[in-house]
Motif scaffolding. Structure first.
Motif, PDB file in Angstrom:
ATOM      1  N   VAL A  72       4.016 -11.059  -1.243  1.00 27.56           N
ATOM      2  CA  VAL A  72       5.014  -9.985  -1.249  1.00 27.56           C
ATOM      3  C   VAL A  72       4.429  -8.711  -1.858  1.00 27.56           C
ATOM      4  O   VAL A  72       4.602  -7.608  -1.326  1.00 27.56           O
ATOM      5  CB  VAL A  72       6.267 -10.433  -2.039  1.00 27.56           C
ATOM      6  N   ILE A  73       3.712  -8.866  -2.962  1.00 29.69           N
ATOM      7  CA  ILE A  73       3.096  -7.697  -3.602  1.00 29.69           C
ATOM      8  C   ILE A  73       2.084  -7.043  -2.674  1.00 29.69           C
ATOM      9  O   ILE A  73       2.026  -5.805  -2.557  1.00 29.69           O
ATOM     10  CB  ILE A  73       2.435  -8.117  -4.932  1.00 29.69           C
ATOM     11  N   ASN A  74       1.298  -7.844  -1.976  1.00 24.99           N
ATOM     12  CA  ASN A  74       0.299  -7.298  -1.053  1.00 24.99           C
ATOM     13  C   ASN A  74       0.955  -6.549   0.109  1.00 24.99           C
ATOM     14  O   ASN A  74       0.450  -5.511   0.548  1.00 24.99           O
ATOM     15  CB  ASN A  74      -0.588  -8.421  -0.509  1.00 24.99           C
ATOM     16  N   VAL A  75       2.064  -7.083   0.619  1.00 28.74           N
ATOM     17  CA  VAL A  75       2.765  -6.393   1.718  1.00 28.74           C
ATOM     18  C   VAL A  75       3.293  -5.049   1.250  1.00 28.74           C
ATOM     19  O   VAL A  75       3.123  -4.024   1.926  1.00 28.74           O
ATOM     20  CB  VAL A  75       3.916  -7.275   2.255  1.00 28.74           C
ATOM     21  N   TYR A  76       3.931  -5.042   0.076  1.00 33.24           N
ATOM     22  CA  TYR A  76       4.455  -3.773  -0.436  1.00 33.24           C
ATOM     23  C   TYR A  76       3.312  -2.798  -0.756  1.00 33.24           C
ATOM     24  O   TYR A  76       3.423  -1.583  -0.488  1.00 33.24           O
ATOM     25  CB  TYR A  76       5.301  -4.018  -1.689  1.00 33.24           C
ATOM     26  N   THR A  77       2.227  -3.291  -1.307  1.00 31.12           N
ATOM     27  CA  THR A  77       1.084  -2.427  -1.622  1.00 31.12           C
ATOM     28  C   THR A  77       0.467  -1.847  -0.354  1.00 31.12           C
ATOM     29  O   THR A  77       0.155  -0.654  -0.298  1.00 31.12           O
ATOM     30  CB  THR A  77       0.023  -3.224  -2.409  1.00 31.12           C
ATOM     31  N   SER A  78       0.299  -2.686   0.661  1.00 26.66           N
ATOM     32  CA  SER A  78      -0.266  -2.207   1.929  1.00 26.66           C
ATOM     33  C   SER A  78       0.650  -1.189   2.586  1.00 26.66           C
ATOM     34  O   SER A  78       0.184  -0.178   3.136  1.00 26.66           O
ATOM     35  CB  SER A  78      -0.491  -3.387   2.883  1.00 26.66           C
ATOM     36  N   LEU A 130       8.917   1.570   5.654  1.00 27.97           N
ATOM     37  CA  LEU A 130       9.485   1.130   4.389  1.00 27.97           C
ATOM     38  C   LEU A 130      10.604   0.118   4.606  1.00 27.97           C
ATOM     39  O   LEU A 130      10.660  -0.924   3.950  1.00 27.97           O
ATOM     40  CB  LEU A 130      10.000   2.333   3.605  1.00 27.97           C
ATOM     41  N   GLY A 131      11.488   0.410   5.570  1.00 28.83           N
ATOM     42  CA  GLY A 131      12.591  -0.501   5.862  1.00 28.83           C
ATOM     43  C   GLY A 131      12.101  -1.829   6.415  1.00 28.83           C
ATOM     44  O   GLY A 131      12.620  -2.895   6.072  1.00 28.83           O
ATOM     45  N   GLY A 132      11.071  -1.765   7.270  1.00 24.54           N
ATOM     46  CA  GLY A 132      10.517  -2.992   7.827  1.00 24.54           C
ATOM     47  C   GLY A 132       9.890  -3.873   6.760  1.00 24.54           C
ATOM     48  O   GLY A 132      10.062  -5.103   6.758  1.00 24.54           O
ATOM     49  N   ALA A 133       9.145  -3.251   5.836  1.00 24.79           N
ATOM     50  CA  ALA A 133       8.520  -4.013   4.759  1.00 24.79           C
ATOM     51  C   ALA A 133       9.578  -4.651   3.860  1.00 24.79           C
ATOM     52  O   ALA A 133       9.465  -5.821   3.463  1.00 24.79           O
ATOM     53  CB  ALA A 133       7.610  -3.112   3.930  1.00 24.79           C
ATOM     54  N   PHE A 134      10.620  -3.883   3.547  1.00 25.85           N
ATOM     55  CA  PHE A 134      11.690  -4.404   2.697  1.00 25.85           C
ATOM     56  C   PHE A 134      12.402  -5.570   3.381  1.00 25.85           C
ATOM     57  O   PHE A 134      12.639  -6.627   2.770  1.00 25.85           O
ATOM     58  CB  PHE A 134      12.688  -3.295   2.361  1.00 25.85           C
ATOM     59  N   PHE A 135      12.745  -5.407   4.658  1.00 29.68           N
ATOM     60  CA  PHE A 135      13.466  -6.454   5.387  1.00 29.68           C
ATOM     61  C   PHE A 135      12.624  -7.720   5.503  1.00 29.68           C
ATOM     62  O   PHE A 135      13.123  -8.833   5.357  1.00 29.68           O
ATOM     63  CB  PHE A 135      13.850  -5.939   6.772  1.00 29.68           C
ATOM     64  N   CYS A 154      -0.197   2.712   3.447  1.00 30.83           N
ATOM     65  CA  CYS A 154      -0.004   3.301   4.780  1.00 30.83           C
ATOM     66  C   CYS A 154       0.856   4.557   4.704  1.00 30.83           C
ATOM     67  O   CYS A 154       0.583   5.554   5.393  1.00 30.83           O
ATOM     68  CB  CYS A 154       0.637   2.284   5.716  1.00 30.83           C
ATOM     69  N   LEU A 155       1.889   4.509   3.859  1.00 31.05           N
ATOM     70  CA  LEU A 155       2.754   5.680   3.707  1.00 31.05           C
ATOM     71  C   LEU A 155       1.973   6.862   3.151  1.00 31.05           C
ATOM     72  O   LEU A 155       2.087   7.999   3.645  1.00 31.05           O
ATOM     73  CB  LEU A 155       3.926   5.341   2.786  1.00 31.05           C
ATOM     74  N   VAL A 156       1.177   6.608   2.119  1.00 37.87           N
ATOM     75  CA  VAL A 156       0.373   7.684   1.525  1.00 37.87           C
ATOM     76  C   VAL A 156      -0.622   8.232   2.549  1.00 37.87           C
ATOM     77  O   VAL A 156      -0.812   9.453   2.677  1.00 37.87           O
ATOM     78  CB  VAL A 156      -0.364   7.162   0.271  1.00 37.87           C
TER      79      VAL A 156
END
Length: 391
Positions: free
Chosen positions: A351-357, A18-23, A361-363
């Motif tokens: 950006v939306i695709n990165v957050y969605t992916s 999560l932190g990596g995606a946000f950064f 992965c988290l789920v």
């Protein structure tokens, strides 16, 4: 204890993802996009005796100008707090990254700085201005030049002296003027006031344009009747910058990834609303004979050649609220020539695709962990049941 260790490990992995995606999406993503951009090379026009046309050495570097448009900072009335936070953060990070990597000498913003300048109260206006100065902060090595747009002071029927002077006071300059840098003339035009109906502001702006035209033409001619007492400018045609585009029927001839969507390109433009009127456009061309026109307002990119000799480039909106793929122009300008390149910013869909992916992965990790823990518990239960039966 092992079960708690696995949970801590899972929590660490989830936080890292999560932190990596946000950064990446909020900081790093702007660097690879802007690193692809570079200042275009321009050939210097040379005069006799090995000097440039303005008397400078021919190897003098061109002016490096960054041009963007239609930031539309959301206001207190129509701007949702999250939309405002998101769009302003994106523009701030993109602008600051571009300044750090590209180091322009001058930045031009072609109007519609604010979204609600045409009706904002004193308090809301001051808040909008404060946020603008924070987002578009810059060092003393870069000059920021701002043009006026219809959202800053209203369309012609909404415009008044109070809103115009409020805008000019914030940016410490007249909305119609000549900016000269290193032998290059940049003409700033308040196109909101070119309605042609003789309104007081229109008369004042047209009077100033006529004066600038006379000064420039006298500078180009070096001498002539009626040129006494005129302001002297470098003898080169100007780069004309404005908010409204010059008159064109539509965007039907526009191409490229930043052009208007195919379904909108054939929509007819309305004079004095989407573009300048034919009369105002012809007057500007006759008065100044610009070697290049840069305009905004349409939120989309386009290249037009007026009268087969006056090129105009429409600069797309800098805000992700208006475009999936914002961009800005890099212009290298010498007194005798210029070159343009376009710098595209990260697409919102990326950006939306990165957050969605990342969310997927988290789920998936949580589900795998739950299934693994369930299997482990079942195994332990069977083992304990087997031992109990053996006893």
């Amino acid at each position: 204890m092992a079960r708690f260790g696995v949970r801590w490990l899972l929590a660490a992995v989830l936080m890292l993802l999560l932190g990596g995606a946000f950064f990446f999406c909020e900081y790093l993503i702007y660097f690879p996009a802007i690193l692809k951009c570079a200042w275009p090379r321009v050939e210097h026009a040379r005069g006799g005796g090995g000097e440039g046309i303005d008397g400078r050495p021919p190897d003098s570097p061109p002016v490096r100008a960054m041009v963007l448009s239609d930031t539309h900072l959301l206001g207190a009335v129509g701007g949702h707090w999250f939309d405002k936070l998101r769009r302003e953060w994106q523009m701030e990070r993109a602008f600051q990254t571009a300044l750090w990597l590209l180091r322009p000498e001058v930045v031009f913003i072609l109007g519609d700085i604010f979204d609600e300048g045409k009706w904002s109260s004193k308090q809301n206006w001051e808040d909008d201005v404060r946020r603008f100065h924070r987002m578009f902060r810059h060092s003393g090595d870069t000059e920021l030049v701002v043009l006026v747009g219809n959202h800053d002071i209203g369309f012609h029927y909404e415009m008044d002296w109070f809103k115009l002077q409020r805008f000019e006071k914030v940016f410490n300059a007249s909305s119609t003027r000549m900016v000269t840098k290193n032998g290059v003339n940049f003409l700033l035009v308040n196109t909101v006031a070119l309605h042609g109906d003789g309104c007081p502001i229109c008369q004042a702006v047209e009077k100033e344009l006529i004066r600038l035209s006379k000064d420039l033409n006298c500078s180009l001619q070096s001498s002539g009747d009626g040129c006494g007492g005129t302001q002297v400018y470098p003898p080169t045609p100007p780069i004309m910058l404005q908010h409204y585009p010059l008159y064109r029927v539509s965007d039907a001839g526009c191409t490229g990834t930043d052009a208007a969507p195919p379904g909108e390109r054939h929509l007819l433009f309305r004079e004095k609303y989407d573009v300048l009127s034919k009369e105002a456009s012809q007057r500007l061309l006759q008065w100044f004979k610009p070697r290049l026109i840069l305009s905004g307002h349409t939120h989309s990119g386009c290249e037009v050649l007026h009268d087969n000799k006056y090129p105009e480039v429409s600069v797309p909106s800098f805000s992700w609220r208006n475009r999936n793929n914002p961009s800005f122009i890099l212009a290298s300008v010498s007194p005798g020539s210029y070159a343009l390149s376009k710098c595209f910013l990260p697409e919102e869909s990326t950006v939306i695709n990165v957050y969605t992916s990342t969310g997927g992965c988290l789920v998936l990790l949580v589900l795998v962990h739950c299934l693994w823990m369930k299997g482990l518990l079942q195994c332990l239960s069977l083992c304990l049941l087997g031992k109990h039966k053996s006893l």
